[in-house]
Design a protein around this motif. Structure first.
Motif, PDB file in Angstrom:
ATOM      1  N   GLN A  46       0.501  -1.011   0.571  1.00  0.00           N
ATOM      2  CA  GLN A  46      -0.107   0.076   0.161  1.00  0.00           C
ATOM      3  C   GLN A  46       1.065   0.810   0.380  1.00  0.00           C
ATOM      4  OE1 GLN A  46      -2.223   0.115   3.750  1.00  0.00           O
ATOM      5  NE2 GLN A  46      -0.237  -0.515   4.910  1.00  0.00           N
ATOM      6  N   VAL A  47       0.512   2.216  -0.091  1.00  0.00           N
ATOM      7  CA  VAL A  47       1.027   4.069   0.042  1.00  0.00           C
ATOM      8  C   VAL A  47       1.596   3.825   1.723  1.00  0.00           C
ATOM      9  CG1 VAL A  47       0.628   6.044   0.257  1.00  0.00           C
ATOM     10  CG2 VAL A  47      -0.655   4.872  -1.965  1.00  0.00           C
ATOM     11  N   TYR A  68       6.516   2.804  -1.797  1.00  0.00           N
ATOM     12  CA  TYR A  68       5.398   3.518  -2.756  1.00  0.00           C
ATOM     13  C   TYR A  68       4.541   4.982  -2.114  1.00  0.00           C
ATOM     14  CZ  TYR A  68       5.477  -1.748  -4.233  1.00  0.00           C
ATOM     15  OH  TYR A  68       4.825  -2.254  -5.250  1.00  0.00           O
ATOM     16  N   THR A  69       4.741   5.645  -3.165  1.00  0.00           N
ATOM     17  CA  THR A  69       4.219   6.663  -3.071  1.00  0.00           C
ATOM     18  C   THR A  69       2.922   7.209  -3.380  1.00  0.00           C
ATOM     19  OG1 THR A  69       4.877   7.430  -4.778  1.00  0.00           O
ATOM     20  CG2 THR A  69       6.530   7.939  -2.712  1.00  0.00           C
ATOM     21  N   GLU A  70       2.696   5.817  -4.525  1.00  0.00           N
ATOM     22  CA  GLU A  70       0.882   5.732  -5.203  1.00  0.00           C
ATOM     23  C   GLU A  70       0.530   4.302  -5.267  1.00  0.00           C
ATOM     24  OE1 GLU A  70      -1.144   7.267  -9.278  1.00  0.00           O
ATOM     25  OE2 GLU A  70       0.904   7.638  -9.088  1.00  0.00           O
ATOM     26  N   TYR A  71      -0.632   4.168  -5.115  1.00  0.00           N
ATOM     27  CA  TYR A  71      -0.869   2.225  -5.350  1.00  0.00           C
ATOM     28  C   TYR A  71      -2.275   2.633  -5.818  1.00  0.00           C
ATOM     29  CZ  TYR A  71      -1.021  -2.266  -4.343  1.00  0.00           C
ATOM     30  OH  TYR A  71      -1.413  -3.719  -4.308  1.00  0.00           O
ATOM     31  N   ASP A  72      -3.195   2.216  -6.957  1.00  0.00           N
ATOM     32  CA  ASP A  72      -4.016   2.800  -7.493  1.00  0.00           C
ATOM     33  C   ASP A  72      -4.276   1.511  -8.555  1.00  0.00           C
ATOM     34  OD1 ASP A  72      -6.394   3.610  -8.248  1.00  0.00           O
ATOM     35  OD2 ASP A  72      -5.734   4.860  -9.863  1.00  0.00           O
ATOM     36  N   ALA A  76      -2.280   2.223 -11.731  1.00  0.00           N
ATOM     37  CA  ALA A  76      -1.092   2.904 -11.607  1.00  0.00           C
ATOM     38  C   ALA A  76      -0.332   3.121 -10.295  1.00  0.00           C
ATOM     39  CB  ALA A  76      -1.170   4.531 -11.937  1.00  0.00           C
ATOM     40  N   TRP A  77       0.801   3.429 -10.027  1.00  0.00           N
ATOM     41  CA  TRP A  77       1.918   3.062  -8.853  1.00  0.00           C
ATOM     42  C   TRP A  77       3.330   4.008  -8.873  1.00  0.00           C
ATOM     43  CZ3 TRP A  77       2.087  -0.219 -13.465  1.00  0.00           C
ATOM     44  CH2 TRP A  77       3.864  -0.610 -13.736  1.00  0.00           C
ATOM     45  N   GLY A  78       3.444   4.436  -7.805  1.00  0.00           N
ATOM     46  CA  GLY A  78       5.060   5.142  -7.666  1.00  0.00           C
ATOM     47  C   GLY A  78       5.283   4.988  -6.951  1.00  0.00           C
ATOM     48  N   HIS A  91       7.400   6.459 -11.597  1.00  0.00           N
ATOM     49  CA  HIS A  91       5.942   6.307 -12.116  1.00  0.00           C
ATOM     50  C   HIS A  91       5.566   5.304 -13.279  1.00  0.00           C
ATOM     51  CE1 HIS A  91       1.382   7.529 -12.298  1.00  0.00           C
ATOM     52  NE2 HIS A  91       1.586   8.273 -13.643  1.00  0.00           N
ATOM     53  N   GLU A  93       2.279   3.318 -15.029  1.00  0.00           N
ATOM     54  CA  GLU A  93       0.471   3.310 -15.455  1.00  0.00           C
ATOM     55  C   GLU A  93       0.261   2.118 -16.718  1.00  0.00           C
ATOM     56  OE1 GLU A  93      -0.447   6.848 -17.062  1.00  0.00           O
ATOM     57  OE2 GLU A  93      -0.294   8.012 -15.292  1.00  0.00           O
TER      58      GLU A  93
END
Length: 149
Positions: A46-47, A68-72, A76-78, A91, A93
């Protein structure tokens, strides 16, 4: 994000691509410089979850921690480097194609140098990434379309 950007189309659903990409144990299979990768935190990703990734950089193996800065899922992930002289910013997608039967994977990478990392970036890191990112995407496509089918 500036730096490097590559996209590749894959004959797998976004859910299949996501499941493979997000599993740290697969990283060395499709990233040429990755020696190993492990999740540092218990539970699902998770983020805020952290990974320890060891990479070949030049002639050395360098461990680094990414968060992780993004977790969708499955879109998308970061990730962002949190230690070491060179800190990556990633980043990614996954875009559905052909009514979700195929996917386009787009990855953007940039880096920040700290201390000696400011010297390493132009001399070692950026040239290696320039060569490796297109190779990594081809490896990812090959793994997803042939070995995990």
């Amino acid at each position: 994000m500036s730096g490097f950007r590559e996209s590749i189309d894959v004959d797998r659903t976004p859910d299949d691509v996501w499941a493979y990409l997000i599993d740290p144990s697969h990283l060395p299979e499709w990233q040429a410089s990755a020696v190993s990768a492990e999740q540092l935190d218990p539970g699902p990703i998770q983020v805020g979850s952290r990974l320890r990734i060891t990479r070949h950089v030049g002639r050395r193996e360098i461990p680094m921690t990414m968060e992780y800065t993004e977790y969708d899922p499955p879109h998308a992930w970061g990730l962002q480097g949190v230690d070491g002289p060179v800190r990556g910013h990633v980043h990614g997608e996954i875009t559905p194609l052909d009514e979700g039967r195929r996917s386009r994977v787009t990855m953007e990478l940039d880096f920040e140098g700290k201390g000696m990392g400011k010297v390493l970036l132009p001399l070692l890191v950026r040239p290696q990434v320039r060569k490796e990112l297109p190779l990594n995407e081809r490896l990812l496509k090959d793994r997803l379309e042939h070995e995990t089918a």
